[in-house]
Design an enzyme around this catalytic site. Structure first.
Site, PDB file in Angstrom:
ATOM      1  N   ASP A 101       9.352   2.746  -0.151  1.00 41.05           N
ATOM      2  CA  ASP A 101       8.303   3.409   0.621  1.00 41.05           C
ATOM      3  C   ASP A 101       8.483   3.018   2.086  1.00 41.05           C
ATOM      4  OD1 ASP A 101       6.100   4.422   1.841  1.00 41.05           O
ATOM      5  OD2 ASP A 101       4.617   3.495   0.527  1.00 41.05           O
ATOM      6  N   TYR A 145       0.853  -1.186   0.000  1.00 43.17           N
ATOM      7  CA  TYR A 145       0.000   0.000   0.000  1.00 43.17           C
ATOM      8  C   TYR A 145       0.887   1.233   0.000  1.00 43.17           C
ATOM      9  CZ  TYR A 145      -3.468   3.445   1.584  1.00 43.17           C
ATOM     10  OH  TYR A 145      -4.286   4.543   1.697  1.00 43.17           O
ATOM     11  N   LYS A 173       4.306   9.060   8.885  1.00 40.82           N
ATOM     12  CA  LYS A 173       4.024   8.414  10.169  1.00 40.82           C
ATOM     13  C   LYS A 173       4.992   8.849  11.298  1.00 40.82           C
ATOM     14  CE  LYS A 173       0.943   4.978   8.384  1.00 40.82           C
ATOM     15  NZ  LYS A 173       0.922   4.235   7.156  1.00 40.82           N
TER      16      LYS A 173
HETATM   17  C1  LIG Z   1       0.329   4.643   5.751  1.00 43.63           C
HETATM   18  C2  LIG Z   1       1.081   4.385   4.509  1.00 43.63           C
HETATM   19  C3  LIG Z   1       0.987   5.234   3.393  1.00 43.63           C
HETATM   20  C4  LIG Z   1      -0.003   6.363   3.327  1.00 43.63           C
HETATM   21  O1  LIG Z   1       0.261   7.354   4.259  1.00 43.63           O
HETATM   22  P1  LIG Z   1      -0.905   8.412   4.634  1.00 43.63           P
HETATM   23  O2  LIG Z   1      -0.219   9.348   5.571  1.00 43.63           O
HETATM   24  O3  LIG Z   1      -1.998   7.606   5.265  1.00 43.63           O
HETATM   25  O4  LIG Z   1      -1.338   9.054   3.376  1.00 43.63           O
HETATM   26  C5  LIG Z   1       1.829   5.005   2.327  1.00 43.63           C
HETATM   27  N1  LIG Z   1       2.707   3.992   2.328  1.00 43.63           N
HETATM   28  C6  LIG Z   1       2.820   3.150   3.378  1.00 43.63           C
HETATM   29  C7  LIG Z   1       3.839   2.062   3.336  1.00 43.63           C
HETATM   30  C8  LIG Z   1       2.003   3.306   4.493  1.00 43.63           C
HETATM   31  O5  LIG Z   1       2.103   2.447   5.510  1.00 43.63           O
END
Ligand SMILES: *Cc1c(COP(=O)(O)O)cnc(C)c1O
Length: 424
Positions: free
Chosen positions: A236, A141, A264
């Site tokens: 990511d 994701y 995060k």
């Molecule tokens: C949470 C997450 C996202 C999206 O981040 P948001 O701040 O919710 O837009 C993208 N990549 C990874 C790996 C994530 O865990």
């Protein structure tokens, strides 16, 4: 008002009563706890129930809720700086912190969420390489950007088909779906679309299909393929950054990415994100280059202050990661032991303070196909039992449980005691 009343009322004003779908607990058939307060690892809902929190705002609260230093930094900065839409020294401090402390990062662009970071990194990769297609992996994701909300079509090499309403197929026709930990499949994508792959984006430690760590060899060969075909490799690390280790998932592999995304933990619980990487690539961004990306709130002083407070603590106290790993190991071992006694088949995947209990008869969970073997009904019973027992967990089999510096052996034991009473 209690949980139910607030949630029912919220449904009148916000679709599903929430501002992000997972929060609705729709699949669980219950009213979600409506959170009122949190301190350390304890959170309280509007009915007065107290839970030991293993969600941690989906990862960011690695120092527990309302850490004193973070609260203080927010209070102090907000006396004088809330927003300017102009350069500030705090941005410099954050930018320098990331460049000096992380590998493969020479320049940074701050944004406001993980989604913004990943979608901007893709645009930058396209602008830099002049190529169109990207490879993303099924089960990973990267936020809600159109080009990421894609399901694999029928054949492996089929172009993407939107997995969400409101996305024209033109928006996803450049998204190719890779199979996580299957390098031959990725090689075949490169061979099929040779000259046109701008980037490969991957969670090196996946957290969004449950926790799965990529294979070393897989990651090393990804790098080789990217070099061979002139594509960028994007890590990511929105979830894994400052989580699986201070230097993130990068530090667990012998592979250098071209671009990395964070969010995060980096924002200390405030809305934040960043994409970073090699200077020659980052300089393609406006105002220096032709890739336009902007943000009124980007680099906001309050966010930067909360983020820096968090990162400075994590840097000054590497023992936090040892602690998290130790209690994680206790939790993992305890769960496996109890499950065995109870004849419940589980696989536990854990990387530091990020863990998933998969309810499956499979021996290992290394691929998205393995994840799909899970007994979702059993997971549901487990989740509801744990919540009733005062253990707050992510409400999906495909998410990670998180640990913080504030979790102790006592909290782990309470988790295990609750699991012992799970009927299966
Ligand atoms: C949470 C997450 C996202 C999206 O981040 P948001 O701040 O919710 O837009 C993208 N990549 C990874 C790996 C994530 O865990």
């Amino acid at each position: 008002m209690g949980n139910r009343e607030i949630f029912e009322e919220s449904k009148k004003y916000m679709p599903g009563g929430v501002n992000s779908p997972v929060r609705s607990y729709k699949d669980m058939g219950i009213t979600p706890p409506v959170m009122k307060s949190g301190k350390g690892v304890l959170v309280k809902d509007e009915d007065g129930n107290e839970y030991i929190d293993f969600v941690l705002a989906w990862g960011p609260m690695i120092l527990g809720h309302c850490n004193d230093d973070i609260v203080k930094s927010i209070q102090e900065i907000s006396q004088s700086s809330i927003a300017f839409g102009a350069p500030t020294e705090l941005e410099l401090q954050m930018g320098r912190f990331l460049c000096e402390n992380l590998d493969n990062i020479e320049m940074v662009r701050m944004v406001n969420s993980g989604t913004e970071a990943t979608m901007s990194a893709i645009k930058l990769a396209r602008g830099y390489t002049g190529k169109n297609k990207i490879i993303k992996f099924a089960g990973c994701y990267h936020g809600h950007f159109d080009g990421f909300l894609v399901e694999a079509g029928s054949g492996v090499l089929t172009e993407g088909i939107a997995g969400c309403l409101g996305i024209p197929n033109e928006s996803v026709k450049n998204t190719l779906i890779g199979v996580y930990n299957d390098i031959e499949q990725v090689r075949s994508l490169f061979e099929a679309y040779k000259d046109d792959i701008a980037a490969v984006i991957i969670e090196p430690v996946a957290g969004n299909m449950g926790v799965i760590k990529a294979d070393d060899k897989f990651m090393e060969t990804l790098r080789v393929l990217c070099d061979e075909y002139g594509s960028l490799l994007i890590f990511d690390e929105v979830m894994s950054g400052f989580r699986v280790a201070f230097k993130g998932a990068q530090s667990l592999f012998n592979v250098n990415p071209d671009l990395v995304t964070y969010a995060k933990i980096m924002g200390g619980g405030l809305p934040c994100g960043a994409y970073c990487g090699r200077k020659e690539i980052m300089e393609k961004l406006a105002p220096l280059g032709g890739v336009y990306q902007a943000g009124t709130m980007s680099g906001n002083p309050v966010v930067m202050a909360a983020g820096l407070a968090t990162l400075n603590i994590l840097k000054a106290k590497p023992e936090i990661y040892d602690h998290i790993n130790n209690i994680g190991e206790k939790l993992e071992n305890g769960l496996l032991e109890i499950a065995k006694e109870k004849n419940i088949n589980i696989v536990v995947n854990r990387v530091g303070g990020m863990m998933t209990v998969f309810f499956t008869d499979s021996v290992e969970v290394n691929t998205y196909d393995d994840v799909k073997t899970c007994d979702i009904e059993r997971f549901k019973r487990y989740f509801l039992h744990m919540l009733k027992s005062g253990i707050n967990l992510p409400q999906s089999q495909y998410e990670a449980v998180f640990l913080s510096s504030e979790h102790t052996e006592e909290h782990v034991n309470k988790f295990l005691d609750a699991f012992r009473k799970f009927e299966g």
